[in-house]
Write an enzyme that holds these catalytic residues in place. Structure first.
Site, PDB file in Angstrom:
ATOM      1  CE1 TYR A  62      -3.037  -3.032   0.315  1.00 14.38           C
ATOM      2  CE2 TYR A  62      -3.296  -2.589   2.658  1.00 14.38           C
ATOM      3  CZ  TYR A  62      -3.587  -3.355   1.543  1.00 14.38           C
ATOM      4  OH  TYR A  62      -4.436  -4.440   1.663  1.00 14.38           O
ATOM      5  CG  HIS A 131      -1.333  -8.993   0.204  1.00 18.11           C
ATOM      6  ND1 HIS A 131      -0.924  -7.686   0.102  1.00 18.11           N
ATOM      7  CD2 HIS A 131      -2.685  -8.961   0.083  1.00 18.11           C
ATOM      8  CE1 HIS A 131      -1.978  -6.903  -0.067  1.00 18.11           C
ATOM      9  NE2 HIS A 131      -3.047  -7.653  -0.091  1.00 18.11           N
ATOM     10  N   PRO A 211     -15.612  -5.453   2.239  1.00 19.89           N
ATOM     11  CG  PRO A 211     -15.927  -4.741   4.446  1.00 19.89           C
ATOM     12  CD  PRO A 211     -14.869  -4.886   3.382  1.00 19.89           C
ATOM     13  N   GLY A 213     -17.957  -4.012  -1.110  1.00 27.17           N
ATOM     14  CA  GLY A 213     -17.802  -4.042  -2.563  1.00 27.17           C
ATOM     15  C   GLY A 213     -17.063  -2.835  -3.094  1.00 27.17           C
ATOM     16  NE  ARG A 214     -11.741  -4.083  -4.868  1.00 27.25           N
ATOM     17  CZ  ARG A 214     -11.995  -5.384  -4.759  1.00 27.25           C
ATOM     18  NH1 ARG A 214     -13.242  -5.814  -4.897  1.00 27.25           N
ATOM     19  NH2 ARG A 214     -11.056  -6.255  -4.512  1.00 27.25           N
ATOM     20  N   GLY A 215     -17.101   0.093  -2.052  1.00 23.56           N
ATOM     21  CA  GLY A 215     -17.974   1.260  -2.052  1.00 23.56           C
ATOM     22  C   GLY A 215     -19.206   1.122  -2.911  1.00 23.56           C
TER      23      GLY A 215
END
Length: 340
Positions: A62, A131, A211, A213-215
């Site tokens: 990240y 990851h 959780p 759905g990426r917004g």
């Protein structure tokens, strides 16, 4: 949710750390979702801890390490309260921003953990995840190297991300796995094929990422074309073209339930996940919605007090099977690609 509320706690796995029932994904504070306000992001970390969030999730990829450096001072200031999770395995190249390589080599793992510890400025990582899985490296070798980090006192607990049920069992036989982090939401349920049953059998906790759905499940956007040019969601098949049109319509039942319950779509989606532990016999399900704003954080935590009834759960049940498009443009590094 009142300002003095505090969420309940649960234990990750049979012998893992006790954490708040909802964690915080920190990725977007540094990269991937467009411009960010560092001051607000840091205030969100503090507010999360005030409200009982103790599991904070980052990764070395990240911001190419920038996210670990960003949250490091916060972690150090609250070290006894924070359960710190970070990850290794995805490599990047400075000369090719689009490059993503998967490295599970034991020597690499030993270098990666030292680099993360240095960026975070801590002596030990509470939960260290692989990851992504490289099938070309024997899993026993990779997990064996991770186990050595526990013995050396650099890591307390081990986790895996995006692995199948058989892979989870194989890894757990080498060293106890505390948590499995995979994408899981009303829109994405492939983890239920083999990984969730294996986790339930082994006493491994589930830590769902994306959780919301990426917004997309919140209604924040209905097509990736509405997002900033640098937002990586513009390249995800589910959110573009005809896929986006059809998938946006699938959010309607979530919104309808939210309206009836005086809640938000985000709270309904997170409440659904919160009830998966009982539905699948899991020790714990601790979603890590990512946010950079205190207002969204507080909204998300309101989900911990919402319980959906059988009729509402039935309304949401068929949605995932109707979602069009893959979770990523290239699904090669996901557990889906290795499911039988």
């Amino acid at each position: 949710m009142s300002s003095d509320s505090s969420i309940e706690t649960t234990r990750l796995g049979g012998h893992g750390p006790v954490v708040g029932v909802q964690g915080l994904g920190c990725m977007g504070m540094s990269e991937f979702y467009g411009p960010t306000d560092t001051g607000e992001a840091l205030a969100t970390l503090e507010r999360a801890l005030e409200l009982g969030v103790t599991l904070f999730d980052t990764a070395d990829i990240y911001g190419s390490g920038a996210n670990e450096e960003l949250i490091g001072p916060f972690v150090r200031a609250h070290r006894e309260q924070v359960v710190l999770a970070t990850k290794f395995a995805i490599e990047r190249r400075a000369d090719d921003p689009a490059y993503r390589g998967i490295n599970n080599d034991p020597a690499y793992i030993r270098r990666a953990v030292d680099a993360s510890l240095a960026r975070l400025g801590v002596d030990v990582i509470d939960l260290y995840y692989m990851h992504r899985r490289d099938p070309n490296v024997p899993l026993a070798e990779s997990v064996g190297a991770m186990a050595e980090l526990v013995e050396a006192g650099k890591v307390r607990y081990l986790g895996l991300s995006e692995v199948t049920g058989p892979e989870l069992r194989e890894a757990h036989a080498v060293h106890p796995i505390t948590a499995l982090q995979s994408e899981w939401s009303i829109f994405a349920r492939s983890v239920e094929r083999s990984a969730v049953p294996a986790a339930a059998e082994l006493g491994v906790a589930l830590v769902p990422y994306s959780p919301l759905g990426r917004g997309f499940l919140t209604g924040a956007f209905a097509d990736a074309g509405q997002l900033d040019a640098g937002d990586y969601r513009r390249h995800l098949p589910q959110f573009t073209g005809e896929n986006a049109v059809g998938n946006a319509a699938l959010v309607a039942p979530i919104r309808a339930i939210a309206e009836r319950r005086g809640a938000t779509a985000a709270q309904v989606a997170l409440a659904w996940l919160g009830q998966r532990a009982e539905a699948h016999g899991l020790t714990a399900v601790v979603p890590i919605p990512g946010t950079r704003k205190r207002s969204r954080l507080e909204e998300n935590l309101g989900a911990t007090r919402l319980v959906l009834d059988k009729e509402e759960l039935a309304e949401l049940e068929p949605i995932a099977a109707r979602v069009a498009g893959g979770r990523y443009a290239d699904m090669g590094s996901t557990s889906d690609a290795r499911e039988l």
